[in-house]
Structure formats: C-alpha cells, structure tokens
Design a protein around this motif. Structure first.
Motif, PDB file in Angstrom:
ATOM      1  N   CYS A  23       0.862  -1.202   0.000  1.00  0.00           N
ATOM      2  CA  CYS A  23       0.000   0.000   0.000  1.00  0.00           C
ATOM      3  C   CYS A  23       0.884   1.234   0.000  1.00  0.00           C
ATOM      4  O   CYS A  23       1.956   1.232   0.619  1.00  0.00           O
ATOM      5  N   CYS A  27      -3.299   3.017   6.086  1.00  0.00           N
ATOM      6  CA  CYS A  27      -4.417   3.789   6.647  1.00  0.00           C
ATOM      7  C   CYS A  27      -4.561   3.474   8.142  1.00  0.00           C
ATOM      8  O   CYS A  27      -4.356   2.327   8.557  1.00  0.00           O
ATOM      9  N   CYS A  30      -6.682   0.355   9.264  1.00  0.00           N
ATOM     10  CA  CYS A  30      -6.543  -0.903   8.529  1.00  0.00           C
ATOM     11  C   CYS A  30      -5.948  -2.020   9.386  1.00  0.00           C
ATOM     12  O   CYS A  30      -4.922  -1.838  10.034  1.00  0.00           O
ATOM     13  N   GLY A  75      -4.366  -5.058   1.116  1.00  0.00           N
ATOM     14  CA  GLY A  75      -3.366  -4.353   0.345  1.00  0.00           C
ATOM     15  C   GLY A  75      -3.946  -3.647  -0.905  1.00  0.00           C
ATOM     16  O   GLY A  75      -5.131  -3.392  -0.984  1.00  0.00           O
ATOM     17  N   ASN A 109      -6.854   1.045  -6.140  1.00  0.00           N
ATOM     18  CA  ASN A 109      -7.082   2.330  -5.474  1.00  0.00           C
ATOM     19  C   ASN A 109      -7.068   3.444  -6.514  1.00  0.00           C
ATOM     20  O   ASN A 109      -6.297   3.378  -7.486  1.00  0.00           O
ATOM     21  N   ARG A 146      -6.671   9.139   3.696  1.00  0.00           N
ATOM     22  CA  ARG A 146      -6.499   8.479   2.398  1.00  0.00           C
ATOM     23  C   ARG A 146      -5.610   9.356   1.522  1.00  0.00           C
ATOM     24  O   ARG A 146      -5.609  10.583   1.664  1.00  0.00           O
TER      25      ARG A 146
HETATM   26  S1  SF4 Z   1      -7.299   0.360   3.924  1.00  0.00           S
HETATM   27 FE1  SF4 Z   1      -6.674  -0.393   1.919  1.00  0.00          FE
HETATM   28  S2  SF4 Z   1      -5.211   1.152   1.183  1.00  0.00           S
HETATM   29 FE2  SF4 Z   1      -5.421   1.487   3.368  1.00  0.00          FE
HETATM   30  S3  SF4 Z   1      -3.760   0.321   4.290  1.00  0.00           S
HETATM   31 FE3  SF4 Z   1      -5.551  -1.018   4.288  1.00  0.00          FE
HETATM   32  S4  SF4 Z   1      -5.442  -2.182   2.415  1.00  0.00           S
HETATM   33 FE4  SF4 Z   1      -4.023  -0.441   2.227  1.00  0.00          FE
END
Ligand code: SF4
Length: 393
Positions: A23, A27, A30, A75, A109, A146
C-alpha cells in the motif's frame, strides 16, 4: 507444523484468492496484512507466491479446474505494474485452466488508475474491478488519511468505464466522526450516477493493533453515535434498494446477477485457496491462515516450509456454527428445515430469552422455514448469530 493427513480432503476449489499486501500509505484503521510499498520487493513477493503454491500442491491434491473466481485483493494490487501483473497472470494460466466464464477481480485504489492502466487490466483479462473510493468528500478522505482525492476517484471511474468494464464495484466507508447524512447522501447519488454493478459499504470499526485504536476520541464518537450510525446504514439500504440494488449481504449490494462470486464462495462455505501474506484458505475440512509479517512469511518459504500461522480441521460443531453465522449475513437467510436435515439436529422448541428479545425488537424474523435478520439486525449480526448458536445442542 505436524504432518496432516490430507488424503480425505475435498479437493475441488472454485475460488482462488491472491493477496497483494503493498500500500502506498498504511491507513490508520486498517487491520489487513499490509506493507508500505517498496517496488523492489515485488519480484521477490511474486516468487514467494509461486513457492507457496508449489509447497501446497505437494501436500494437497489441489484441483482448481472448477475455478469460478480469481480475486486479487490486498493491500493494493494496483501497486503492481502492468508488467508484474502480466507475469502473475501468465503464471496463473500455467497452473489453472482458465475458462472465459471465470470472474476475475482486482482491487484497485483510485490514485493508481490511469486510462492506460485500466485498459491494460482489461487486456490482461480481468473482468471485474473493485475500486476503493471510501468517500468522494475531501474532508472525509482527509479524516480517513487516504492519499487520493474525490477528483481522482471520479477520474479512475471514468477510466474504468472507458476501458470497457461493465462489472465494477465501489467501496465506501461510513460511520466515522464528522460524517453527516447529507454528505453520505451526496456520495450515494454520485456513486449511482456512474451506474456501478456492485457497491460495498463498510461501517468503520476500530480494530486492535491499528493506529486508530490508540485514539480514544474515535472510539468514544462511535460509541456515542450508535443511533446516527444505524440511521446512516438505513439510509444506504433504502437508497440503494430503491435504485434496484439487491442487498445480498450485510455490507454488499449489487445489480441482480453481479454478486461477487468470490464472496459468495466464502459465505456459502465452499472451498477456496488463499495465497500470500495473511491469506486464509478453506479446503474442507481444513482451514488455515498465513503469517502476517513479511519477514516471517519470507523466511518460512525460503526454508521451504508452509507459512501457516494456524491450521485446523473443522469439527461438526464449527461447521454448523459457521453455517448459522454466514447464512444469516446473506439475504437468503438460514433455512431451518435444511439445516436440521443436514446436521440431524433441531433448534429448541423455545428460543432463549435473548433470542426472543431479538424477535420482539424486530431484529430477527422467521418467514416460514427461513430465519432472517432485518436491516436493524444486520448491524449486530455477530451478536445475534452467537446467541442463536448458543441455543443449539
Ligand atoms: S485500507 Fe486499503 S489502502 Fe489502506 S492500508 Fe488497508 S489495504 Fe491499504
């Protein structure tokens, strides 16, 4: 790990999941197995996936010929370049007979998607795109830390549509501090204007070992705003069902016929194989999970040992409880007559007081033989299914 007798293992595997952990930024909410992206690691990781599959196929007689779905999740699989994806696809073609009917999904993404990348995905054979939008609102995106903007999400969506994809899913989050009904309504309307085939909407939950778990303010907000969160969920369900989406699982909505096959394989408890960091597999009667740390996963495979962190054979009771839990998450509900026949048991003549209360508060309903959660009940599906399982002999 002790040797497992897999001679009686059911081997037809309709679902293959491949986890791509990279990534751009992690986030704060997450809890998946993720790694800050470093493109130098990609080739090593792709080789480790091959190694994992080779080791597994020596232990199990893996039969992926009935494969109905391949899912690249993360991911962020779109951190892989087109060239790397092509290598992965070529390898998959070498291990599976891939029919044209397969649903071939990839999570992407918005910040990674250009018109060229979207058309490359189409040319590689992907049939379904799952786009992690989360919100179109800049304030929400900043709050959720984000890296993409609402404008990038719109551009990515246009790229996916222009590349000729008909099956694309949009992921959203709701129920976080500062989000209002009006903002959410705007997001839903904008999402619908792109005519997606599928929408997933997840309520923010604060998981242990995440950065958000160290922020009591977020936890307090969620606890104090339970009613608002239920209202937001109801709004989502009402608006999407009014737009002809089938609410087929707690968090998932689709135009009829566009269910995520991969998810349906999980929820109907069919066999699936997961490869990669933190991936899970179920090849009846066995279930296992992989190591979540890069160093452990890599070291294990380098030593030619499967990177399992858990491995168990499901008992009859575990099968049964999972069936209750997963069926109730789906709109089809739990068919009590079939369930009784399958497991040669009965739910009791009267439910526990706790379960009776769910019926009285319109969280759970019985329609003929089918037990279903209401929209209100879906919000506490885990609690209700645990109480139902506690009623079983
Ligand atoms: S929410 Fe999605 S983009 Fe953000 S760290 Fe987790 S897997 Fe990665």
């Amino acid at each position: 790990m002790k040797e497992i007798d897999t001679t009686h293992c059911a081997t037809g595997i309709p679902g293959l999941y491949i986890h791509i952990p990279f990534c751009r930024k992690i986030c704060p909410f997450c809890s998946f197995a993720v790694l800050k992206d470093n493109p130098a690691r990609h080739p090593t990781y792709l080789n480790l996936l091959h190694e994992e599959y080779n080791l597994l196929s020596r232990q199990f007689q893996l039969d992926l010929t009935p494969c109905e779905s391949i899912y690249l999740g993360g991911g962020t699989p779109s951190r892989l370049s087109t060239f790397e994806l092509e290598q992965l696809v070529d390898w998959l073609f070498s291990i599976i007979k891939i029919s044209k009917k397969i649903q071939w999904s990839i999570e992407v993404n918005p910040e990674d998607i250009s018109p060229k990348y979207a058309s490359d995905l189409k040319a590689l054979g992907f049939t379904r795109i799952s786009l992690g939008i989360q919100s179109f609102q800049q304030t929400d995106l900043e709050k959720l830390k984000r890296v993409h903007s609402g404008a990038q999400s719109r551009f990515a969506l246009e790229s996916v549509i222009d590349a000729g994809f008909e099956d694309y899913s949009l992921d959203f989050m709701f129920g976080f501090p500062g989000q209002t009904k009006e903002q959410l309504e705007k997001d839903i309307e904008l999402a619908l204007s792109y005519h997606p085939s599928h929408i997933s909407v997840y309520s923010l939950s604060i998981e242990p070992k995440t950065a958000l778990n160290r922020k009591p303010v977020w936890k307090d907000w969620i606890r104090e705003n339970e009613n608002l969160i239920s209202d937001l969920y109801r709004l989502i369900v009402e608006r999407l069902t009014a737009a002809n989406f089938v609410h087929y699982e707690v968090s998932n909505f689709c135009i009829d016929g566009y269910q995520s096959r991969q998810n349906m394989i999980y929820w109907n408890r069919r066999n699936y194989l997961g490869l990669g960091l933190g991936a899970h597999s179920f090849v009846s009667p066995y279930r296992w999970g992989n190591m979540k740390r890069w160093i452990d996963y890599k070291s294990s495979l380098t030593l030619k040992s499967l990177p399992h962190i858990s491995f168990e054979a499901l008992s009859e009771t575990m099968h049964r409880d999972e069936e209750v839990m997963l069926s109730l998450r789906l709109n089809q509900g739990l068919d009590l007559a079939l369930f009784k026949k399958k497991y040669l048991l009965d739910f009791p003549d009267s439910w526990s007081k706790k379960v009776e209360a769910y019926f009285q508060h319109n969280l759970l309903v019985e329609k003929g033989n089918i037990l279903q959660l209401t929209t209100k009940g879906l919000l506490i599906a885990d609690e209700i299914t645990a109480s139902l399982c506690a009623c079983l002999p």
